[in-house]
Each structure stands twice: as C-alpha cells, then as structure tokens.
Design a protein around this motif. Structure first.
Motif, mmCIF file in Angstrom:
data_model
loop_
_atom_site.group_PDB
_atom_site.id
_atom_site.type_symbol
_atom_site.label_atom_id
_atom_site.label_comp_id
_atom_site.label_asym_id
_atom_site.label_seq_id
_atom_site.Cartn_x
_atom_site.Cartn_y
_atom_site.Cartn_z
ATOM 1 N N UNK A 169 -12.435 -21.331 7.494
ATOM 2 C CA UNK A 169 -13.006 -21.344 6.145
ATOM 3 C C UNK A 169 -14.236 -20.457 6.029
ATOM 4 N N UNK A 170 -14.828 -20.083 7.152
ATOM 5 C CA UNK A 170 -16.020 -19.232 7.068
ATOM 6 C C UNK A 170 -15.705 -17.755 7.341
ATOM 7 N N UNK A 171 -14.453 -17.469 7.658
ATOM 8 C CA UNK A 171 -14.085 -16.090 8.009
ATOM 9 C C UNK A 171 -13.990 -15.191 6.778
ATOM 10 N N UNK A 172 -14.055 -13.891 7.062
ATOM 11 C CA UNK A 172 -13.727 -12.871 6.065
ATOM 12 C C UNK A 172 -12.570 -12.057 6.612
ATOM 13 N N UNK A 173 -11.536 -11.919 5.816
ATOM 14 C CA UNK A 173 -10.383 -11.135 6.241
ATOM 15 C C UNK A 173 -9.861 -10.359 5.039
ATOM 16 N N UNK A 174 -8.963 -9.430 5.311
ATOM 17 C CA UNK A 174 -8.355 -8.657 4.232
ATOM 18 C C UNK A 174 -6.855 -8.544 4.428
ATOM 19 N N UNK A 175 -6.132 -8.580 3.318
ATOM 20 C CA UNK A 175 -4.694 -8.308 3.307
ATOM 21 C C UNK A 175 -4.506 -6.898 2.747
ATOM 22 N N UNK A 176 -3.489 -6.230 3.291
ATOM 23 C CA UNK A 176 -3.259 -4.845 2.878
ATOM 24 C C UNK A 176 -1.842 -4.676 2.366
ATOM 25 N N UNK A 177 -1.702 -3.850 1.344
ATOM 26 C CA UNK A 177 -0.396 -3.567 0.740
ATOM 27 C C UNK A 177 -0.309 -2.071 0.488
ATOM 28 N N UNK A 178 0.860 -1.498 0.754
ATOM 29 C CA UNK A 178 1.026 -0.056 0.580
ATOM 30 C C UNK A 178 2.401 0.254 -0.004
ATOM 31 N N UNK A 179 2.436 1.218 -0.920
ATOM 32 C CA UNK A 179 3.714 1.696 -1.455
ATOM 33 C C UNK A 179 3.625 3.198 -1.637
ATOM 34 N N UNK A 180 4.754 3.865 -1.408
ATOM 35 C CA UNK A 180 4.801 5.327 -1.541
ATOM 36 C C UNK A 180 5.913 5.726 -2.494
ATOM 37 N N UNK A 181 6.075 4.918 -3.541
ATOM 38 C CA UNK A 181 7.109 5.203 -4.529
ATOM 39 C C UNK A 181 6.521 5.860 -5.773
ATOM 40 N N UNK A 182 5.220 6.125 -5.758
ATOM 41 C CA UNK A 182 4.592 6.708 -6.934
ATOM 42 C C UNK A 182 4.412 5.722 -8.076
ATOM 43 N N UNK A 183 4.498 4.431 -7.756
ATOM 44 C CA UNK A 183 4.353 3.418 -8.791
ATOM 45 C C UNK A 183 2.914 3.340 -9.285
ATOM 46 N N UNK A 184 2.747 3.048 -10.585
ATOM 47 C CA UNK A 184 1.421 3.047 -11.177
ATOM 48 C C UNK A 184 0.840 1.650 -11.350
ATOM 49 N N UNK A 185 1.641 0.633 -11.135
ATOM 50 C CA UNK A 185 1.147 -0.735 -11.267
ATOM 51 C C UNK A 185 1.382 -1.477 -9.960
ATOM 52 N N UNK A 186 0.386 -2.265 -9.572
ATOM 53 C CA UNK A 186 0.497 -3.070 -8.358
ATOM 54 C C UNK A 186 -0.024 -4.468 -8.641
ATOM 55 N N UNK A 187 0.527 -5.433 -7.920
ATOM 56 C CA UNK A 187 0.305 -6.842 -8.236
ATOM 57 C C UNK A 187 0.041 -7.646 -6.962
ATOM 58 N N UNK A 188 -0.760 -8.689 -7.099
ATOM 59 C CA UNK A 188 -0.865 -9.723 -6.072
ATOM 60 C C UNK A 188 -0.358 -11.039 -6.648
ATOM 61 N N UNK A 189 0.487 -11.709 -5.862
ATOM 62 C CA UNK A 189 0.983 -13.025 -6.206
ATOM 63 C C UNK A 189 0.662 -13.992 -5.060
ATOM 64 N N UNK A 190 0.534 -15.265 -5.433
ATOM 65 C CA UNK A 190 0.411 -16.338 -4.449
ATOM 66 C C UNK A 190 1.628 -17.229 -4.609
ATOM 67 N N UNK A 191 2.244 -17.596 -3.494
ATOM 68 C CA UNK A 191 3.415 -18.469 -3.563
ATOM 69 C C UNK A 191 3.269 -19.619 -2.581
ATOM 70 N N UNK A 192 3.235 -20.827 -3.114
ATOM 71 C CA UNK A 192 3.240 -22.031 -2.286
ATOM 72 C C UNK A 192 4.700 -22.406 -1.996
ATOM 73 N N UNK A 193 4.861 -23.223 -0.968
ATOM 74 C CA UNK A 193 6.215 -23.604 -0.536
ATOM 75 C C UNK A 193 6.993 -24.271 -1.671
ATOM 76 N N UNK A 194 8.222 -23.841 -1.831
ATOM 77 C CA UNK A 194 9.152 -24.394 -2.821
ATOM 78 C C UNK A 194 8.669 -24.211 -4.261
#
Lengths: 114, 116
Positions: free
Chosen positions: A15-40
């Motif tokens: 709970x005290x850590x700092x971390x980063x998630x990374x996402x990459x796309x090379x399709x020339x897309x202009x919109x990018x999104x973050x979603x959160x998904x809980x189980x089920x």
C-alpha cells in the motif's frame, strides 16, 4: 500490427509502494483508454486520452494518475493503493474517439495490492 | 438512461451444440453502435463485431452469426457447432457519446462453457 501490449503482466505491490503500468500500441490509433475489471464483472472505464490529451476521467481517485507521453504510449502511475484496488487493469486503443470506433484491448495487468 | 442487459450469467453446452447469447439494450439515441467482445481466460478482450443502429442486416462470420432487431432492442449472438475454444466470457456493449467522446457501456457478460 493489431496489437496492444501491456507490461507487466502481473504486479504485486504494498500500500505504500509506487509503481507504474505501461501500455503501447503501434496502430496509429488516436484514442487510448484505461479500464479496471474486477472478477466476474465487466470492465469499468477509468480514463480516456484523445490525441494525447486527457478527455475523460471517470471520477477516479487521485492515487491513480494517467500519463500519455506520446501517441503510442499510455502509463498509469499507482501510489498508495488500497487492497480493493486489486483488479485486472486493461488498456485499449481505437482509431478515433467516435461511436463507431472499435476498441482493441491489451492482455491486461493483474494487480494485487497487499 | 443507457443500459445493456445480458440476462444469461452462465451457459454450459457440449461441443457441437448451437448456442445463442442474448443481449438487450436501452438507449434514447437514434444513432448508436453495438459491439460484441470475447474475453477468454487469458484476459484480453477480443473485438468480434460492430453494428450501427441503421443497419439491421444479420451478419454471419464462419460459425458466428448476429441477429440485430431494433423492434425488440436486441442484438443476439449465435455460435453454431460450438467448440471448446469458444469457452470464454462474452460481452455485449453499447457505444455512447460522453462529453463528445465515445465510451462503451458493457453488459455484465455471459460465461460460456463448452465441454468436450
């Protein structure tokens, strides 16, 4: 190349850590999104970036901080998370940001907060 | 209010059976887009199909077919001759304009289990 990549695949953090998630796309897309998904559950939208600018923030707590350094990269910085933040975090991209644009998803980062 | 309902939480079939996944949506917009996504156990959502509100033609792609009926606000998905690899969670989604940007409203998903 119709791929969205995400790293890491799995992340365990305190709970005290700092971390980063990374996402990459090379399709020339202009919109990018973050979603959160809980189980089920379906994915829940967190953030939308369009042309590298934050367009939508779905009232996400400030312990989640998105960043879009360039049109191909999207980061999610994590700090002082809670155990209930444990979930699968999915990144997606789409050619544009209009209703007809299909979103392409990455494999996700499975996050566990201890 | 916009909403997507997938009433079937879980469906179990035996390989080679046909199976239909139901999707009912609600929206006041006259222009909208519907999507189906597949999420296998690996976690990645895979785009299957998009349909706009003006195109009620049914679509067939291999063993997959979709039946869009505006009169009943339904966009159902049929898998013919199911296979074990079809086991996944399937999400129906409605695309909405939110502050000028499209966002997806997902149904709760239907888990399909295909046994040998």
């Amino acid at each position: 190349d119709t791929e969205v990549t995400q790293t890491p695949k799995h992340l365990v953090m305190g709970m005290t850590n700092k971390k980063s998630l990374k996402c990459e796309q090379h399709m020339g897309h202009r919109a990018m999104y973050w979603y959160k998904q809980k189980a089920k559950k379906p994915p829940e939208l967190m953030f939308v970036y369009s042309y590298e600018k934050l367009s939508i923030n779905e009232s996400v707590p400030s312990r989640f901080s998105p960043e879009c350094p360039n049109s191909s990269l999207l980061n999610l910085h994590l700090h002082a998370l809670q155990p209930e933040d444990s979930a699968l975090y999915l990144c997606a991209s789409s050619p544009g940001y209009r209703g007809w644009d299909e979103q392409y998803f990455g494999p996700g980062t499975r996050l566990t907060v201890t | 209010a916009q909403k997507v309902t997938q009433a079937q939480t879980e469906i179990s079939v035996v390989e080679k059976e046909d199976v239909t996944l139901d999707c009912v949506y609600e929206t006041r917009d006259t222009t909208y887009y519907l999507f189906w996504y597949k999420q296998p156990p690996s976690g990645e959502l895979v785009f299957l199909i998009r349909r706009n509100s003006f195109d009620e033609q049914n679509e067939i792609s291999g063993r997959y077919s979709w039946n869009f009926q505006k009169s009943t606000s339904s966009f159902n998905f049929t898998i013919t001759a199911s296979q074990v690899v079809d086991s996944a969670v399937y999400f129906c989604a409605l695309s909405l304009m939110n502050s000028g940007y499209s966002t997806l409203t997902f149904g709760k998903g239907t888990m399909l289990l295909v046994s040998p």
